[in-house]
Write a protein that holds these residues in place. Sequence first.
Motif, PDB file in Angstrom:
ATOM      1  N   THR A  76     -14.093  -3.820  23.604  1.00  0.00           N
ATOM      2  CA  THR A  76     -13.985  -2.660  24.743  1.00  0.00           C
ATOM      3  C   THR A  76     -12.682  -1.852  24.472  1.00  0.00           C
ATOM      4  O   THR A  76     -13.195  -0.627  24.552  1.00  0.00           O
ATOM      5  CB  THR A  76     -13.819  -3.594  26.105  1.00  0.00           C
ATOM      6  N   ARG A  77     -11.645  -2.323  24.224  1.00  0.00           N
ATOM      7  CA  ARG A  77     -10.547  -1.600  23.887  1.00  0.00           C
ATOM      8  C   ARG A  77     -10.754  -0.753  22.561  1.00  0.00           C
ATOM      9  O   ARG A  77     -10.463   0.443  22.591  1.00  0.00           O
ATOM     10  CB  ARG A  77      -9.223  -2.448  23.660  1.00  0.00           C
ATOM     11  N   ALA A 100     -13.268   2.402  23.005  1.00  0.00           N
ATOM     12  CA  ALA A 100     -12.654   3.359  23.776  1.00  0.00           C
ATOM     13  C   ALA A 100     -11.885   4.119  22.834  1.00  0.00           C
ATOM     14  O   ALA A 100     -11.567   5.434  22.617  1.00  0.00           O
ATOM     15  CB  ALA A 100     -11.957   3.137  25.039  1.00  0.00           C
ATOM     16  N   SER A 118     -18.890  -0.020  24.997  1.00  0.00           N
ATOM     17  CA  SER A 118     -17.545   0.873  25.394  1.00  0.00           C
ATOM     18  C   SER A 118     -17.679   2.325  24.648  1.00  0.00           C
ATOM     19  O   SER A 118     -17.439   3.317  25.396  1.00  0.00           O
ATOM     20  CB  SER A 118     -16.470  -0.024  24.623  1.00  0.00           C
ATOM     21  N   ILE A 151     -22.809  -6.810  27.801  1.00  0.00           N
ATOM     22  CA  ILE A 151     -21.269  -7.007  27.375  1.00  0.00           C
ATOM     23  C   ILE A 151     -21.056  -8.438  27.193  1.00  0.00           C
ATOM     24  O   ILE A 151     -20.301  -9.170  26.295  1.00  0.00           O
ATOM     25  CB  ILE A 151     -20.173  -6.436  28.468  1.00  0.00           C
ATOM     26  N   CYS A 198     -17.584   5.290  27.358  1.00  0.00           N
ATOM     27  CA  CYS A 198     -16.464   6.105  27.270  1.00  0.00           C
ATOM     28  C   CYS A 198     -17.125   7.686  26.727  1.00  0.00           C
ATOM     29  O   CYS A 198     -16.476   8.488  27.137  1.00  0.00           O
ATOM     30  CB  CYS A 198     -15.559   5.751  26.214  1.00  0.00           C
TER      31      CYS A 198
END
Length: 321
Positions: free
Chosen positions: A268-269, A272, A24, A63, A28
């Motif tokens: 992942t959140r 970012a 991520s 992932i 990003c």
Amino acid sequence: MAIKKIGVLTSGGDGPGMNAAIRSVVRCSLSNGLEVSGIMRGYQGLIDEEIIRLNHRSVSNIINRGGTILKTARSKEFKTEEGQKQALATLKKHSIEVLVVIGGDGSYRGAQELSEKYNIPTIGLPGTIDNDLCGTDQTIGCNTAVNTALESIDKIRDTAHSMERIFVIEVMGNHSGYIALEVAVGAGAEDVIIPERPFDYDLLCQNILRGNKLGKISWMIIVAEGAAKAYDVSDTIKKMTGLETRFVVLGHVQRGGTPVSADRILATRLGAQAVDLLMKGESGKAVGVLQGEVNVVDLSRACKRENDHIDEYLELIKLLR
Ligand code: ATP
């Protein structure tokens, strides 16, 4: 001035979901026009100048993988001023202007030093199976580790029940009883021994003997490795009750394996969010998710948290015994 190059490292114990976090951060960053450097083996890689260039393809197909493609380490050298100066020189030499650190409380302390003492904008991501950091309900990896341990314990339960035996099962957690408590409730264990609370062996053995008289002959006791050793607990029970007792140490299987969806999504959140914060000029922060929402705290406040549910879980285990 807009940043051009970001660095990312994983540090401390590895945990499932670290790769999803790296992916991520890398993607990003690239989407925002930044170059990305991967630092191998945590802070030690900064000292030894182990830097690799990362592109979209470098993080393909990771992932779903446990461990960390950047490797991880515990670096004593980085705790010294000399080590930190060497790390700083590597950052300058490779024009890495900002840094994402994925790790536990020790790694957060290192990140804080870089940000406060050396003015390197640094953001921490909670990557530890211990779930012992402030500012986030869960850390990346803890969910998978609990599920992995549970899977094994369910198998032990089958034999404990069939053979009518007492089993002592040691799980990870040096200073944190998080995994032990979660699996004790999730597996329906009869007792749990954690570093955060004292433990009464007399009471345990009295309960076992009382239960035994009423026909209850299989018991599972979960032990966090930092509280006691399964062998010693098993030996004590055997001596105090005279009953057949076995022990199992689950060990490193708990760290590996495919991350569950919750860990991948959290990673992942947060990856970012870390990139976004660095692009906005933030530093010295840790990101997490609290009650479903992304949350940002100062690194100095993010270190070490005691599990809020200890007493509730201990009471539950007692009630359901
Ligand atoms: P885990 O929760 O999995 O154990 P962690 O990040 O807490 O992960 P540690 O071994 O405590 O793991 O810390 C990782 C690394 O962070 C250390 O090896 C060291 O390089 C660095 N570190 C720890 N404490 C400090 C500190 N006070 N100052 C600078 N760096 C530190």
